[in-house]
Design a protein around this motif. Sequence first.
Motif, mmCIF file in Angstrom:
data_model
loop_
_atom_site.group_PDB
_atom_site.id
_atom_site.type_symbol
_atom_site.label_atom_id
_atom_site.label_comp_id
_atom_site.label_asym_id
_atom_site.label_seq_id
_atom_site.Cartn_x
_atom_site.Cartn_y
_atom_site.Cartn_z
ATOM 1 N N VAL A 7 1.285 -1.797 0.110
ATOM 2 C CA VAL A 7 -0.102 -0.121 -0.592
ATOM 3 C C VAL A 7 1.294 1.015 0.304
ATOM 4 O O VAL A 7 1.418 1.291 0.630
ATOM 5 C CB VAL A 7 -0.773 0.349 1.656
ATOM 6 C CG1 VAL A 7 -2.268 1.046 1.024
ATOM 7 C CG2 VAL A 7 -1.513 -1.666 1.214
ATOM 8 N N SER A 8 0.624 1.774 -0.749
ATOM 9 C CA SER A 8 1.693 3.338 -0.929
ATOM 10 C C SER A 8 0.857 4.035 -0.560
ATOM 11 O O SER A 8 -0.200 4.573 -2.155
ATOM 12 C CB SER A 8 2.452 3.027 -2.057
ATOM 13 O OG SER A 8 3.537 3.602 -2.587
ATOM 14 N N VAL A 9 1.249 5.477 -0.243
ATOM 15 C CA VAL A 9 0.381 7.040 -0.148
ATOM 16 C C VAL A 9 1.747 7.672 0.315
ATOM 17 O O VAL A 9 2.699 7.408 -0.086
ATOM 18 C CB VAL A 9 -0.654 6.760 1.187
ATOM 19 C CG1 VAL A 9 -2.054 5.576 1.102
ATOM 20 C CG2 VAL A 9 -0.113 6.289 2.303
ATOM 21 N N GLU A 66 -6.659 9.975 15.119
ATOM 22 C CA GLU A 66 -6.816 9.369 14.180
ATOM 23 C C GLU A 66 -8.421 9.385 13.449
ATOM 24 O O GLU A 66 -9.020 9.543 14.112
ATOM 25 C CB GLU A 66 -6.505 7.845 14.623
ATOM 26 C CG GLU A 66 -6.750 6.985 14.349
ATOM 27 C CD GLU A 66 -6.220 5.424 13.993
ATOM 28 O OE1 GLU A 66 -5.373 5.468 15.108
ATOM 29 O OE2 GLU A 66 -6.107 4.576 14.370
ATOM 30 N N HIS A 67 -8.297 8.432 11.827
ATOM 31 C CA HIS A 67 -9.681 9.222 11.228
ATOM 32 C C HIS A 67 -9.908 7.722 10.458
ATOM 33 O O HIS A 67 -8.831 6.742 10.729
ATOM 34 C CB HIS A 67 -8.858 10.123 9.634
ATOM 35 C CG HIS A 67 -8.967 10.846 10.432
ATOM 36 N ND1 HIS A 67 -10.007 11.799 10.393
ATOM 37 C CD2 HIS A 67 -7.878 12.129 11.228
ATOM 38 C CE1 HIS A 67 -9.542 13.278 10.789
ATOM 39 N NE2 HIS A 67 -8.189 13.100 11.013
ATOM 40 N N ASP A 68 -10.864 7.408 9.711
ATOM 41 C CA ASP A 68 -11.903 5.804 9.602
ATOM 42 C C ASP A 68 -10.930 5.608 8.055
ATOM 43 O O ASP A 68 -10.239 7.093 7.224
ATOM 44 C CB ASP A 68 -12.588 6.428 9.193
ATOM 45 C CG ASP A 68 -13.544 6.362 10.357
ATOM 46 O OD1 ASP A 68 -13.120 6.632 11.432
ATOM 47 O OD2 ASP A 68 -14.639 6.924 10.386
ATOM 48 N N TRP A 69 -10.319 4.760 7.334
ATOM 49 C CA TRP A 69 -10.302 4.429 5.691
ATOM 50 C C TRP A 69 -10.981 3.395 5.066
ATOM 51 O O TRP A 69 -12.511 3.744 5.343
ATOM 52 C CB TRP A 69 -9.201 3.353 6.059
ATOM 53 C CG TRP A 69 -7.610 3.706 7.402
ATOM 54 C CD1 TRP A 69 -7.878 5.472 7.363
ATOM 55 C CD2 TRP A 69 -6.886 2.703 7.200
ATOM 56 N NE1 TRP A 69 -6.192 5.513 7.434
ATOM 57 C CE2 TRP A 69 -5.612 3.537 7.661
ATOM 58 C CE3 TRP A 69 -6.653 1.773 6.816
ATOM 59 C CZ2 TRP A 69 -4.380 3.282 8.554
ATOM 60 C CZ3 TRP A 69 -5.293 1.477 8.075
ATOM 61 C CH2 TRP A 69 -4.541 1.560 8.108
ATOM 62 N N TYR A 70 -11.440 3.893 3.892
ATOM 63 C CA TYR A 70 -11.553 3.431 2.432
ATOM 64 C C TYR A 70 -10.899 3.103 1.652
ATOM 65 O O TYR A 70 -9.800 3.456 1.694
ATOM 66 C CB TYR A 70 -12.953 4.135 2.375
ATOM 67 C CG TYR A 70 -13.214 5.214 1.609
ATOM 68 C CD1 TYR A 70 -12.479 7.009 2.039
ATOM 69 C CD2 TYR A 70 -13.019 5.378 0.133
ATOM 70 C CE1 TYR A 70 -12.178 7.492 1.269
ATOM 71 C CE2 TYR A 70 -12.576 6.626 -0.578
ATOM 72 C CZ TYR A 70 -12.648 7.715 -0.370
ATOM 73 O OH TYR A 70 -12.576 8.344 -1.192
ATOM 74 N N ASP A 84 -8.109 5.639 0.638
ATOM 75 C CA ASP A 84 -7.396 6.877 1.179
ATOM 76 C C ASP A 84 -7.746 6.898 3.011
ATOM 77 O O ASP A 84 -8.859 6.249 3.457
ATOM 78 C CB ASP A 84 -9.204 7.554 0.877
ATOM 79 C CG ASP A 84 -9.061 9.069 1.471
ATOM 80 O OD1 ASP A 84 -8.444 9.334 2.532
ATOM 81 O OD2 ASP A 84 -9.979 9.925 1.549
ATOM 82 N N LEU A 85 -6.753 6.849 2.827
ATOM 83 C CA LEU A 85 -5.995 7.011 4.105
ATOM 84 C C LEU A 85 -6.458 7.920 5.437
ATOM 85 O O LEU A 85 -5.491 7.721 6.368
ATOM 86 C CB LEU A 85 -4.551 5.718 4.548
ATOM 87 C CG LEU A 85 -4.995 4.453 4.160
ATOM 88 C CD1 LEU A 85 -3.328 4.082 4.278
ATOM 89 C CD2 LEU A 85 -5.306 3.702 4.507
ATOM 90 N N ASP A 86 -6.568 8.630 5.109
ATOM 91 C CA ASP A 86 -6.573 10.423 5.402
ATOM 92 C C ASP A 86 -5.101 10.924 6.063
ATOM 93 O O ASP A 86 -4.265 10.586 5.543
ATOM 94 C CB ASP A 86 -8.090 10.364 6.300
ATOM 95 C CG ASP A 86 -8.452 11.141 6.613
ATOM 96 O OD1 ASP A 86 -8.068 12.966 7.045
ATOM 97 O OD2 ASP A 86 -9.740 11.763 6.649
ATOM 98 N N SER A 87 -5.806 10.666 7.140
ATOM 99 C CA SER A 87 -4.556 11.625 8.024
ATOM 100 C C SER A 87 -3.333 10.569 8.815
ATOM 101 O O SER A 87 -4.505 9.548 9.827
ATOM 102 C CB SER A 87 -4.448 12.677 8.401
ATOM 103 O OG SER A 87 -4.504 13.080 9.706
ATOM 104 N N ILE A 88 -2.335 10.776 9.423
ATOM 105 C CA ILE A 88 -1.830 9.530 9.631
ATOM 106 C C ILE A 88 -0.896 10.011 10.205
ATOM 107 O O ILE A 88 -0.323 10.985 9.876
ATOM 108 C CB ILE A 88 -1.156 8.327 8.493
ATOM 109 C CG1 ILE A 88 -2.491 7.651 7.957
ATOM 110 C CG2 ILE A 88 -0.098 7.338 10.103
ATOM 111 C CD1 ILE A 88 -2.368 6.297 7.029
#
Lengths: 139, 281
Positions: free
Chosen positions: B69-71, B236-240, B260-264
Motif C-alpha cells: 500500500v503506497s500513500v 486518527e481517522h477512518d479508512w476506505y 484513502d487513509l486520511d491523515s496519519i
Amino acid sequence: MSIKSIIFAVALLCASTPSHADDSLYQELGGQAGISQLMETFVLEIASDDRIIHHFEKTDIERLHRLLTEQVCVIAGGPCEYTGEDMVTVHTGMNITRAEFNALVEDLMTAMEQEEVPVTTQNRLLAALAEMHSEVVGL
Amino acid sequence: MRHNLLISSLLASAAFIAMPAEADQGRFIATGGATSIEGSAGGGIVPWATLSSYAEEGQWGATAAVTEVSVDDFRLSVLGVSLTYDNRFELSAAKQTFDLSTIGGELKQDVFGVKYRVAGDLIYGDLPQFSVGLQHKRNSTFALPSAVGAQSDSGTDYYVSAAKVWLDGPFHRTWLANITLRATKANQIGLLGFGGDQNNDYEIQPEVAVGMFINRNWAVGAEYRTKPDNLGFAEEHDWYDIFVAYFPTKSVSVVAAYADLDSIAGLADQTGWYLSLQATF
C-alpha cells in the motif's frame, strides 16, 4: 402521502404484476431448444468431472438429459412439466457433499459459458438452482 | 518492493505448479476472498466472515499473499499466510512493515489471526455466514509508538462478521456484502501500539464492505473501516478503499485499489494505491 394515494400506488403495483407466469428466463435461455442444448453441454461436463462422476455411474444419460431439460424449463417459467421424482426422493441416500453440489454447479457454470449464456441470465438460473441446496445435500 | 516482487513471482509460479490441486477445491471461485492487510481472509482493509482458500467441509486449503500500500508519506508492505480447514477454521499470520518514507524509519508488527465460522453459509440458505475471530498483534518496534503515547506494544482485536452473497442481486449481478464489528485498542491498526493517553479501553468499531461481480472472475467494490482515536498527538481517522479484484483461476488472484487513509500521524491526505497478489493452494 395521503391514504388515497397509497391505495392508488398499491393498485398500480398489483396491476403491473403480470397475471400469467413470468417466462422471461425461459426466453433468455433460448426456449426449449436452448435449454435442451445447454443441458446436453452440462451433462457432458458432468461426465468428465472426476469429482462427481461416481454418482452417475448407473445413470441413464438420455433420461437424465430429458429430466434436467424439463426441470430447468419449469424453473425458468417455460410451458413444461417435470415428470421426474422430487429432489429429496432422488437424492436421499446418495450422501452428496457440499463440495459435490458445488462441483455440479461449477459444471453448469462452465456449460453456460460454453453456450455463451449472458452473465445476467446465468445468475438468474443459478439463484433458482441454489434454492435446491437443502433438497440435495447431505441426504 | 523489489524483495516483494521476487516473492510475488515465486508465489505466482508456485500457484501455477499447484494447479492440479484445484480439482479438490470445493467452493466457488472468489468465495475465499482476498488476504486483508492483517492476514485474515477478507477484502483489503476489512476482515470478512469468509474463510480463506476454497476448502469445503473436510478439506484443507492455504493461501500466501503479498500486499503493498503506497500513500503520499507512507508505505505498508505485508506478507500474509493462512490455513483453512473444513470451511470452518482459519489460522493466519501477517508480517507488516510500515515505511515512514517522509519522517524516516519504519514500524513493524506481526499479526496472528484465528477465525471460526459459527453459522450460516455465504451462498446457500437464508442466513448470512457468521464468523468470529481474533487478531493478536505484536509490535517489534515500539520506540516511536511509546513516544507518542501508546500504552502497550501488543494487543488483541476481537471481531464478529456477517457476510452474504446474492447470486442474482441488483442488475442480475452477483453481489456480496459484509459487516464486521471489531473490539480494538489498536492505534493505526496497531502499528502505533495499543491504547493511548486519551483512551485505553476497548472500543467497538464497525467495518463494512460491498462488492459486485461483473462476471465470475472480476469484481468491483468498496470498503470502509472506522478506527479508534486514542492518541493525543494526532487525530486518527477512518479508512476506505475502492477495489477491483481479478480471480483468473482458483490458484491466483489480484486486487488493486484506490486507498484513502486520511491523515496519519499528523500528515494529512494520505491517498494512494493498494496492490495485493494471492496464491491459493
